[in-house]
Write a protein that holds these residues in place. Structure first.
Motif, PDB file in Angstrom:
ATOM      1  N   LEU B  22     -44.257   9.593  15.408  1.00 43.35           N
ATOM      2  CA  LEU B  22     -44.067   8.229  15.912  1.00 43.35           C
ATOM      3  C   LEU B  22     -42.938   8.168  16.937  1.00 43.35           C
ATOM      4  CD1 LEU B  22     -44.315   6.274  12.531  1.00 43.35           C
ATOM      5  CD2 LEU B  22     -46.141   6.889  14.100  1.00 43.35           C
ATOM      6  N   VAL B  23     -41.836   8.831  16.606  1.00 45.04           N
ATOM      7  CA  VAL B  23     -40.689   8.811  17.525  1.00 45.04           C
ATOM      8  C   VAL B  23     -41.045   9.504  18.835  1.00 45.04           C
ATOM      9  CG1 VAL B  23     -38.340   9.689  17.870  1.00 45.04           C
ATOM     10  CG2 VAL B  23     -38.964   8.656  15.692  1.00 45.04           C
ATOM     11  N   LEU B  24     -41.713  10.650  18.727  1.00 48.08           N
ATOM     12  CA  LEU B  24     -42.085  11.383  19.939  1.00 48.08           C
ATOM     13  C   LEU B  24     -43.042  10.556  20.796  1.00 48.08           C
ATOM     14  CD1 LEU B  24     -42.561  14.958  18.406  1.00 48.08           C
ATOM     15  CD2 LEU B  24     -40.740  14.223  19.940  1.00 48.08           C
ATOM     16  N   ALA B  25     -43.968   9.870  20.125  1.00 49.74           N
ATOM     17  CA  ALA B  25     -44.940   9.050  20.857  1.00 49.74           C
ATOM     18  C   ALA B  25     -44.222   7.951  21.639  1.00 49.74           C
ATOM     19  CB  ALA B  25     -45.947   8.443  19.885  1.00 49.74           C
ATOM     20  N   VAL B  26     -43.240   7.333  21.004  1.00 49.86           N
ATOM     21  CA  VAL B  26     -42.503   6.252  21.664  1.00 49.86           C
ATOM     22  C   VAL B  26     -41.657   6.784  22.824  1.00 49.86           C
ATOM     23  CG1 VAL B  26     -40.560   4.691  21.291  1.00 49.86           C
ATOM     24  CG2 VAL B  26     -42.474   4.662  19.714  1.00 49.86           C
ATOM     25  N   LEU B  27     -41.061   7.951  22.631  1.00 47.60           N
ATOM     26  CA  LEU B  27     -40.187   8.500  23.674  1.00 47.60           C
ATOM     27  C   LEU B  27     -40.980   9.073  24.857  1.00 47.60           C
ATOM     28  CD1 LEU B  27     -37.277  10.197  21.679  1.00 47.60           C
ATOM     29  CD2 LEU B  27     -37.221   8.095  23.027  1.00 47.60           C
ATOM     30  N   ARG B  28     -42.256   9.270  24.681  1.00 45.06           N
ATOM     31  CA  ARG B  28     -43.068   9.759  25.807  1.00 45.06           C
ATOM     32  C   ARG B  28     -43.088   8.732  26.941  1.00 45.06           C
ATOM     33  NH1 ARG B  28     -48.634  11.139  25.270  1.00 45.06           N
ATOM     34  NH2 ARG B  28     -48.451  12.877  26.670  1.00 45.06           N
ATOM     35  N   GLU B  48     -47.125  -2.871  11.297  1.00 50.69           N
ATOM     36  CA  GLU B  48     -47.639  -2.193  10.100  1.00 50.69           C
ATOM     37  C   GLU B  48     -46.706  -1.066   9.649  1.00 50.69           C
ATOM     38  OE1 GLU B  48     -50.192  -2.405   8.012  1.00 50.69           O
ATOM     39  OE2 GLU B  48     -51.028  -4.217   8.878  1.00 50.69           O
ATOM     40  N   LEU B  49     -45.860  -0.597  10.540  1.00 51.16           N
ATOM     41  CA  LEU B  49     -44.979   0.516  10.201  1.00 51.16           C
ATOM     42  C   LEU B  49     -43.528   0.058  10.268  1.00 51.16           C
ATOM     43  CD1 LEU B  49     -46.760   3.344  12.221  1.00 51.16           C
ATOM     44  CD2 LEU B  49     -47.027   2.787   9.822  1.00 51.16           C
ATOM     45  N   PRO B  50     -43.082  -0.583   9.203  1.00 46.11           N
ATOM     46  CA  PRO B  50     -41.712  -1.102   9.202  1.00 46.11           C
ATOM     47  C   PRO B  50     -40.718   0.040   8.999  1.00 46.11           C
ATOM     48  CG  PRO B  50     -42.752  -1.540   7.101  1.00 46.11           C
ATOM     49  CD  PRO B  50     -43.753  -0.795   7.929  1.00 46.11           C
ATOM     50  N   PHE B  51     -40.374   0.660  10.083  1.00 49.34           N
ATOM     51  CA  PHE B  51     -39.473   1.806  10.037  1.00 49.34           C
ATOM     52  C   PHE B  51     -38.145   1.390   9.430  1.00 49.34           C
ATOM     53  CE2 PHE B  51     -37.688   5.591  12.076  1.00 49.34           C
ATOM     54  CZ  PHE B  51     -38.769   6.428  11.940  1.00 49.34           C
ATOM     55  N   ARG B  52     -37.763   2.020   8.330  1.00 48.02           N
ATOM     56  CA  ARG B  52     -36.434   1.696   7.765  1.00 48.02           C
ATOM     57  C   ARG B  52     -35.392   2.228   8.729  1.00 48.02           C
ATOM     58  NH1 ARG B  52     -34.293   2.905   2.185  1.00 48.02           N
ATOM     59  NH2 ARG B  52     -32.498   2.002   3.182  1.00 48.02           N
ATOM     60  N   GLN B  53     -34.673   1.303   9.320  1.00 53.74           N
ATOM     61  CA  GLN B  53     -33.891   1.660  10.498  1.00 53.74           C
ATOM     62  C   GLN B  53     -32.769   2.650  10.197  1.00 53.74           C
ATOM     63  OE1 GLN B  53     -33.437  -1.522  13.175  1.00 53.74           O
ATOM     64  NE2 GLN B  53     -35.151  -2.639  12.324  1.00 53.74           N
ATOM     65  N   GLY B  54     -32.255   2.607   8.967  1.00 50.19           N
ATOM     66  CA  GLY B  54     -31.198   3.553   8.623  1.00 50.19           C
ATOM     67  C   GLY B  54     -31.687   4.989   8.586  1.00 50.19           C
ATOM     68  N   THR B  55     -32.979   5.155   8.313  1.00 52.75           N
ATOM     69  CA  THR B  55     -33.516   6.522   8.235  1.00 52.75           C
ATOM     70  C   THR B  55     -33.748   7.109   9.621  1.00 52.75           C
ATOM     71  OG1 THR B  55     -35.799   5.760   8.196  1.00 52.75           O
ATOM     72  CG2 THR B  55     -34.724   6.023   6.063  1.00 52.75           C
ATOM     73  N   LEU B  56     -33.673   6.253  10.626  1.00 51.82           N
ATOM     74  CA  LEU B  56     -33.955   6.720  11.982  1.00 51.82           C
ATOM     75  C   LEU B  56     -32.919   7.735  12.472  1.00 51.82           C
ATOM     76  CD1 LEU B  56     -35.612   6.389  14.597  1.00 51.82           C
ATOM     77  CD2 LEU B  56     -34.069   4.547  15.224  1.00 51.82           C
ATOM     78  N   TYR B  57     -31.650   7.478  12.195  1.00 48.31           N
ATOM     79  CA  TYR B  57     -30.604   8.334  12.774  1.00 48.31           C
ATOM     80  C   TYR B  57     -30.598   9.747  12.193  1.00 48.31           C
ATOM     81  CZ  TYR B  57     -29.455   4.256  15.332  1.00 48.31           C
ATOM     82  OH  TYR B  57     -29.563   3.180  16.191  1.00 48.31           O
ATOM     83  N   PRO B  58     -30.759   9.892  10.873  1.00 53.59           N
ATOM     84  CA  PRO B  58     -30.899  11.268  10.364  1.00 53.59           C
ATOM     85  C   PRO B  58     -32.105  11.981  10.983  1.00 53.59           C
ATOM     86  CG  PRO B  58     -30.422   9.780   8.560  1.00 53.59           C
ATOM     87  CD  PRO B  58     -30.640   8.930   9.770  1.00 53.59           C
ATOM     88  N   LEU B  59     -33.183  11.219  11.191  1.00 47.54           N
ATOM     89  CA  LEU B  59     -34.388  11.813  11.788  1.00 47.54           C
ATOM     90  C   LEU B  59     -34.105  12.244  13.233  1.00 47.54           C
ATOM     91  CD1 LEU B  59     -37.468  12.355  11.651  1.00 47.54           C
ATOM     92  CD2 LEU B  59     -37.788  10.041  12.506  1.00 47.54           C
ATOM     93  N   LEU B  60     -33.446  11.371  13.990  1.00 53.62           N
ATOM     94  CA  LEU B  60     -33.107  11.707  15.373  1.00 53.62           C
ATOM     95  C   LEU B  60     -32.186  12.928  15.417  1.00 53.62           C
ATOM     96  CD1 LEU B  60     -32.528   8.113  16.839  1.00 53.62           C
ATOM     97  CD2 LEU B  60     -34.438   9.653  17.341  1.00 53.62           C
ATOM     98  N   HIS B  61     -31.274  12.973  14.455  1.00 52.79           N
ATOM     99  CA  HIS B  61     -30.352  14.127  14.392  1.00 52.79           C
ATOM    100  C   HIS B  61     -31.138  15.429  14.208  1.00 52.79           C
ATOM    101  CE1 HIS B  61     -26.573  16.213  13.484  1.00 52.79           C
ATOM    102  NE2 HIS B  61     -27.310  16.912  12.643  1.00 52.79           N
TER     103      HIS B  61
END
Lengths: 221, 128
Positions: B22-28, B48-61
């Motif tokens: 999902l992140v890669l798709a958005v960053l394209r 439909e995909l309520p991304f828990r925003q706190g989990t985003l930063y560990p994922l980006l890391h």
């Protein structure tokens, strides 16, 4: 937009400031490039969420509550971030696993070792003793410690049981340690401190015998 | 209540397993900061995909560590520092790989369940 070097974390007020402080504490409390970066990112994220909330017609308080709920608990985010950070290299990962394993194994190993050794020694050395004596007789502590040493390995069964008692907690400790968060909980550290103090007292009671010195060193170090 | 919690947990697990895609798709579509990534995932998924925003930063890391994305600080028009993420060549390749894997998976599920178009129950057929 223009590129800049890493900034200092922004100053926030009220609940957002409390949130970012909690996040900083959960990251270890010490400023570093790593913690500053994510502190800054989370603060920015919260601010954008609050702006979004205000644009939707929420009050400032509602927007802050909503923003904090959207982002999630600061300790959870920090914990996951630290996990990712420490997973960066195999060497770090191994060091962390070993550190946790030793910590947990020590805590688990210390309890049965101390308790079983003492109970065995007590039963042998003071077959008629009652518990009240333990509270009133200052010599029992020393006698019990000295009595325990020759019992270990006195028979093959004893030796085998003692070996299992020594090894099993370490295996369990390493298994459990793998599942712990990066930093041990304060309860684990508190338990360790109590056990270390207990072991120190145990070892000191045997002083100046070699056994006492050895037990004190092994358990306290 | 319990059922709803279970449902939410299962949904989160599905999301977690595909969050990199999902992140890669958005960053394209171009570089974005963390908040914009989360918002874009939510918007483009039709909420439909309520991304828990706190989990985003560990994922980006993790993704940055693996070389799929890169980032740097930039100053916004409002003079605020903001970390902006962009896709790398390696990330582009990873996107293609994850997308192919997802397609294979969804086609297999569609075959198994008899749904023509995975994810759209309205196109369910009578059977394989």
């Amino acid at each position: 937009m223009r590129e800049i070097p890493p900034p200092k974390p922004p100053a926030l007020e009220g609940r957002l400031a409390d949130y970012v402080s909690a996040f900083r504490r959960a990251l270890g409390g010490t400023p570093s490039a790593f913690s500053s970066r994510y502190e800054c990112e989370i603060a920015d994220h919260l601010r954008l969420l609050v702006e979004d909330g205000l644009a939707r017609g929420m009050s400032v308080e509602e927007a802050e509550t909503w923003a904090i709920r959207q982002v999630g608990r600061p300790d959870e985010i920090a914990s996951t971030l630290l996990e990712a950070y420490y997973d960066d290299s195999p060497a770090r990962s191994l060091t962390r696993a070993l550190g946790r394993g030793v910590l947990v194994a020590f805590s688990i190993a210390a309890v049965p070792q101390l308790v079983s050794t003492w109970l065995l020694a007590w039963k042998t050395h003071f077959p008629e003793a009652d518990l009240a004596r333990l509270a009133v007789d200052p010599t029992w502590f020393r006698e019990l410690g000295i009595a325990s040493a020759p019992l270990i390995g006195a028979t093959p069964v004893n030796a085998a049981l003692y070996a299992i008692a020594l090894v099993a907690p370490w295996i369990v400790g390493f298994a459990v340690g793998q599942r712990l968060p990066v930093r041990p909980s304060r309860y684990l550290l508190a338990a360790q401190t109590v056990l270390a103090a207990y072991a120190l007292a145990f070892g000191a009671s045997l002083w100046p015998t070699t056994d006492g010195l050895l037990i004190a060193l092994v358990h306290v170090v | 209540m319990k059922r709803a919690r279970e449902e939410s947990s299962q949904w989160s697990n599905l999301l977690r397993g595909n969050s990199q895609l999902l992140v890669l798709a958005v960053l394209r579509d171009g570089p974005k900061h963390g908040y914009a990534i989360a918002q874009e995932i939510r918007r483009r998924s039709g909420e439909e995909l309520p991304f828990r925003q706190g989990t985003l930063y560990p994922l980006l890391h993790e993704m940055e560590r693996d070389g799929f994305i890169a980032s740097d600080w930039q100053i916004t028009d409002a003079e605020r520092p903001r970390r902006v993420y962009r896709l790398t060549l390696r990330g582009e390749a990873e996107y293609e790989r994850l997308l192919a894997r997802w397609k294979r998976f969804s086609v297999a599920v569609a075959r198994l369940t008899g749904i023509d178009h995975a994810g759209d129950p309205s196109t369910e057929t009578s059977g394989p």
